[in-house]
Design a protein around this motif. Structure first.
Motif, PDB file in Angstrom:
ATOM      1  N   TYR A  58    -116.554 -47.341 113.435  1.00  0.00           N
ATOM      2  CA  TYR A  58    -117.679 -46.646 114.063  1.00  0.00           C
ATOM      3  C   TYR A  58    -117.896 -47.104 115.504  1.00  0.00           C
ATOM      4  O   TYR A  58    -118.508 -46.391 116.294  1.00  0.00           O
ATOM      5  N   TRP A  59    -117.392 -48.280 115.848  1.00  0.00           N
ATOM      6  CA  TRP A  59    -117.516 -48.764 117.222  1.00  0.00           C
ATOM      7  C   TRP A  59    -116.809 -47.833 118.202  1.00  0.00           C
ATOM      8  O   TRP A  59    -117.192 -47.764 119.378  1.00  0.00           O
ATOM      9  N   ASP A  60    -115.780 -47.130 117.725  1.00  0.00           N
ATOM     10  CA  ASP A  60    -115.070 -46.192 118.601  1.00  0.00           C
ATOM     11  C   ASP A  60    -116.030 -45.169 119.203  1.00  0.00           C
ATOM     12  O   ASP A  60    -115.924 -44.801 120.378  1.00  0.00           O
ATOM     13  N   PHE A  61    -116.971 -44.699 118.384  1.00  0.00           N
ATOM     14  CA  PHE A  61    -117.887 -43.652 118.848  1.00  0.00           C
ATOM     15  C   PHE A  61    -118.936 -44.194 119.811  1.00  0.00           C
ATOM     16  O   PHE A  61    -119.528 -43.442 120.576  1.00  0.00           O
ATOM     17  N   LEU A  62    -119.155 -45.510 119.771  1.00  0.00           N
ATOM     18  CA  LEU A  62    -120.147 -46.119 120.655  1.00  0.00           C
ATOM     19  C   LEU A  62    -119.541 -46.576 121.979  1.00  0.00           C
ATOM     20  O   LEU A  62    -120.155 -46.419 123.035  1.00  0.00           O
ATOM     21  N   PHE A  63    -118.341 -47.163 121.907  1.00  0.00           N
ATOM     22  CA  PHE A  63    -117.787 -47.816 123.086  1.00  0.00           C
ATOM     23  C   PHE A  63    -116.487 -47.217 123.616  1.00  0.00           C
ATOM     24  O   PHE A  63    -116.022 -47.625 124.685  1.00  0.00           O
ATOM     25  N   SER A  64    -115.896 -46.280 122.902  1.00  0.00           N
ATOM     26  CA  SER A  64    -114.567 -45.796 123.308  1.00  0.00           C
ATOM     27  C   SER A  64    -114.504 -44.286 123.514  1.00  0.00           C
ATOM     28  O   SER A  64    -113.437 -43.694 123.481  1.00  0.00           O
ATOM     29  N   ARG A  65    -115.648 -43.669 123.728  1.00  0.00           N
ATOM     30  CA  ARG A  65    -115.656 -42.215 123.869  1.00  0.00           C
ATOM     31  C   ARG A  65    -114.827 -41.758 125.059  1.00  0.00           C
ATOM     32  O   ARG A  65    -114.038 -40.813 124.954  1.00  0.00           O
ATOM     33  N   ARG A  66    -114.986 -42.425 126.187  1.00  0.00           N
ATOM     34  CA  ARG A  66    -114.224 -42.024 127.376  1.00  0.00           C
ATOM     35  C   ARG A  66    -112.736 -42.271 127.169  1.00  0.00           C
ATOM     36  O   ARG A  66    -111.903 -41.445 127.560  1.00  0.00           O
ATOM     37  N   ALA A  67    -112.400 -43.391 126.551  1.00  0.00           N
ATOM     38  CA  ALA A  67    -110.994 -43.693 126.302  1.00  0.00           C
ATOM     39  C   ALA A  67    -110.385 -42.680 125.330  1.00  0.00           C
ATOM     40  O   ALA A  67    -109.227 -42.273 125.483  1.00  0.00           O
ATOM     41  N   MET A  68    -111.172 -42.261 124.332  1.00  0.00           N
ATOM     42  CA  MET A  68    -110.661 -41.262 123.399  1.00  0.00           C
ATOM     43  C   MET A  68    -110.454 -39.928 124.095  1.00  0.00           C
ATOM     44  O   MET A  68    -109.462 -39.229 123.847  1.00  0.00           O
ATOM     45  N   ALA A  69    -111.383 -39.553 124.982  1.00  0.00           N
ATOM     46  CA  ALA A  69    -111.227 -38.301 125.723  1.00  0.00           C
ATOM     47  C   ALA A  69    -109.981 -38.348 126.606  1.00  0.00           C
ATOM     48  O   ALA A  69    -109.246 -37.354 126.721  1.00  0.00           O
ATOM     49  N   THR A  70    -109.735 -39.511 127.205  1.00  0.00           N
ATOM     50  CA  THR A  70    -108.536 -39.667 128.038  1.00  0.00           C
ATOM     51  C   THR A  70    -107.264 -39.543 127.193  1.00  0.00           C
ATOM     52  O   THR A  70    -106.290 -38.911 127.598  1.00  0.00           O
ATOM     53  N   ALA A  71    -107.291 -40.131 125.990  1.00  0.00           N
ATOM     54  CA  ALA A  71    -106.143 -40.031 125.088  1.00  0.00           C
ATOM     55  C   ALA A  71    -105.912 -38.580 124.677  1.00  0.00           C
ATOM     56  O   ALA A  71    -104.758 -38.127 124.579  1.00  0.00           O
ATOM     57  N   ILE A  72    -106.982 -37.842 124.452  1.00  0.00           N
ATOM     58  CA  ILE A  72    -106.849 -36.443 124.094  1.00  0.00           C
ATOM     59  C   ILE A  72    -106.212 -35.664 125.234  1.00  0.00           C
ATOM     60  O   ILE A  72    -105.312 -34.825 125.008  1.00  0.00           O
ATOM     61  N   ASP A  73    -106.635 -35.931 126.459  1.00  0.00           N
ATOM     62  CA  ASP A  73    -106.027 -35.261 127.607  1.00  0.00           C
ATOM     63  C   ASP A  73    -104.535 -35.521 127.656  1.00  0.00           C
ATOM     64  O   ASP A  73    -103.735 -34.638 127.989  1.00  0.00           O
ATOM     65  N   GLY A  74    -104.142 -36.755 127.305  1.00  0.00           N
ATOM     66  CA  GLY A  74    -102.712 -37.086 127.280  1.00  0.00           C
ATOM     67  C   GLY A  74    -101.954 -36.293 126.233  1.00  0.00           C
ATOM     68  O   GLY A  74    -100.829 -35.828 126.473  1.00  0.00           O
ATOM     69  N   TRP A  75    -102.565 -36.097 125.071  1.00  0.00           N
ATOM     70  CA  TRP A  75    -101.905 -35.318 124.014  1.00  0.00           C
ATOM     71  C   TRP A  75    -101.841 -33.840 124.364  1.00  0.00           C
ATOM     72  O   TRP A  75    -100.874 -33.149 124.013  1.00  0.00           O
ATOM     73  N   LEU A  76    -102.865 -33.332 125.028  1.00  0.00           N
ATOM     74  CA  LEU A  76    -102.913 -31.896 125.335  1.00  0.00           C
ATOM     75  C   LEU A  76    -102.036 -31.521 126.526  1.00  0.00           C
ATOM     76  O   LEU A  76    -101.653 -30.356 126.663  1.00  0.00           O
ATOM     77  N   ASN A  77    -101.741 -32.480 127.385  1.00  0.00           N
ATOM     78  CA  ASN A  77    -100.911 -32.188 128.556  1.00  0.00           C
ATOM     79  C   ASN A  77     -99.427 -32.231 128.254  1.00  0.00           C
ATOM     80  O   ASN A  77     -99.003 -32.853 127.305  1.00  0.00           O
ATOM     81  N   GLY A  86    -114.572 -31.831 123.288  1.00  0.00           N
ATOM     82  CA  GLY A  86    -115.840 -31.219 123.658  1.00  0.00           C
ATOM     83  C   GLY A  86    -117.030 -32.057 123.232  1.00  0.00           C
ATOM     84  O   GLY A  86    -118.018 -32.183 123.974  1.00  0.00           O
ATOM     85  N   TYR A  87    -116.951 -32.656 122.056  1.00  0.00           N
ATOM     86  CA  TYR A  87    -118.027 -33.514 121.588  1.00  0.00           C
ATOM     87  C   TYR A  87    -118.068 -34.828 122.367  1.00  0.00           C
ATOM     88  O   TYR A  87    -119.140 -35.330 122.720  1.00  0.00           O
ATOM     89  N   LEU A  88    -116.922 -35.390 122.632  1.00  0.00           N
ATOM     90  CA  LEU A  88    -116.869 -36.697 123.299  1.00  0.00           C
ATOM     91  C   LEU A  88    -117.422 -36.656 124.714  1.00  0.00           C
ATOM     92  O   LEU A  88    -118.061 -37.614 125.162  1.00  0.00           O
ATOM     93  N   ILE A  89    -117.181 -35.564 125.423  1.00  0.00           N
ATOM     94  CA  ILE A  89    -117.636 -35.491 126.817  1.00  0.00           C
ATOM     95  C   ILE A  89    -118.960 -34.751 126.955  1.00  0.00           C
ATOM     96  O   ILE A  89    -119.452 -34.542 128.065  1.00  0.00           O
ATOM     97  N   GLY A  90    -119.550 -34.365 125.824  1.00  0.00           N
ATOM     98  CA  GLY A  90    -120.874 -33.768 125.855  1.00  0.00           C
ATOM     99  C   GLY A  90    -120.917 -32.281 126.127  1.00  0.00           C
ATOM    100  O   GLY A  90    -122.006 -31.718 126.341  1.00  0.00           O
ATOM    101  N   GLU A  91    -119.770 -31.610 126.109  1.00  0.00           N
ATOM    102  CA  GLU A  91    -119.769 -30.162 126.316  1.00  0.00           C
ATOM    103  C   GLU A  91    -120.294 -29.433 125.088  1.00  0.00           C
ATOM    104  O   GLU A  91    -120.875 -28.352 125.197  1.00  0.00           O
ATOM    105  N   ASN A  92    -120.056 -30.001 123.917  1.00  0.00           N
ATOM    106  CA  ASN A  92    -120.511 -29.394 122.664  1.00  0.00           C
ATOM    107  C   ASN A  92    -121.591 -30.291 122.066  1.00  0.00           C
ATOM    108  O   ASN A  92    -121.321 -31.421 121.676  1.00  0.00           O
ATOM    109  N   LYS A  93    -122.789 -29.793 122.003  1.00  0.00           N
ATOM    110  CA  LYS A  93    -123.911 -30.588 121.503  1.00  0.00           C
ATOM    111  C   LYS A  93    -124.361 -30.153 120.115  1.00  0.00           C
ATOM    112  O   LYS A  93    -125.333 -30.696 119.573  1.00  0.00           O
ATOM    113  N   GLU A  94    -123.712 -29.164 119.529  1.00  0.00           N
ATOM    114  CA  GLU A  94    -124.037 -28.713 118.179  1.00  0.00           C
ATOM    115  C   GLU A  94    -123.745 -29.859 117.220  1.00  0.00           C
ATOM    116  O   GLU A  94    -122.681 -30.465 117.265  1.00  0.00           O
TER     117      GLU A  94
END
Length: 203
Positions: free
Chosen positions: A184-203, A70-78
């Protein structure tokens, strides 16, 4: 996508899940037993074969994976939880530089492990011991990780001990993330890749 990168996401999910529980306890005085057990069990799984093994199994991290996504894709902005997460990641850096504290924590966890195996990691005595360990070691580093919440609950020793114990587990997840190549570079340049990895774990 490398397996190590995918496992880094599990470590971050473990961190997020633990800190979400810290906030819940600080604000309501109550915790989710299963989530707390996943966090505290991880403190004692030092020799797990992989990141999933540290937390028992991937399904135990589903709440954290969904929260992180939710944070990585901007759904959660808190922003309270991300700030707390960054504070823990910074604490981990200071902790790792202090070899004496690392040895003290490792030795204390080893001494406590037999009791945790016998009565469970969420037994009040184990939680108290882990909370005291955090207070005597990581809490001595500056600046401290500051947890905001309801003063009524934050004034209760049992609540404070549980928060500290889970913060210890959060630092354990942060150490794992670094060990797997996280930065910390992960949060700058790999957000989409991390979200994709999460989708893989959740599926």
């Amino acid at each position: 996508m490398s397996n190590q990168f995918s496992e880094r996401v599990l470590a971050l999910a473990g961190l997020a899940q633990a800190l979400h529980q810290v906030r819940r306890i600080a604000e309501t005085g109550h915790s989710e037993a299963g989530v707390v057990q996943t966090a505290l069990d991880s403190v004692f799984r030092i020799d797990a074969a992989d990141a999933a093994g540290v937390f028992g199994r991937v399904s135990e991290l589903n709440p954290g994976l969904r929260l992180l996504r939710g944070y990585l894709i901007g759904e959660n902005k808190e922003d309270t939880l991300p700030r707390l997460g960054m504070a823990v990641l910074q604490l981990e850096r200071r902790f790792i530089r202090r070899g004496d504290l690392g040895s003290a924590v490792s030795e204390a966890v080893d001494r406590l492990a037999p009791q945790a195996r016998q009565v469970g990691s969420t037994h009040p005595e184990v939680i108290a011991a882990l909370g005291n360990l955090y207070a005597e070691t990581l809490s001595q580093l500056r600046p401290r990780v500051m947890v905001q919440g309801n003063p009524h609950y934050l004034g209760q020793p049992g609540v404070v001990a549980e928060i500290r114990a889970i913060l210890l587990a959060a630092v354990r997840a942060a150490v794992l993330w670094r060990q797997l190549g996280g930065s910390y570079w992960d949060f700058l340049f790999s957000r989409r890749a991390m979200a994709t990895a999460i989708d893989g774990w959740l599926n």
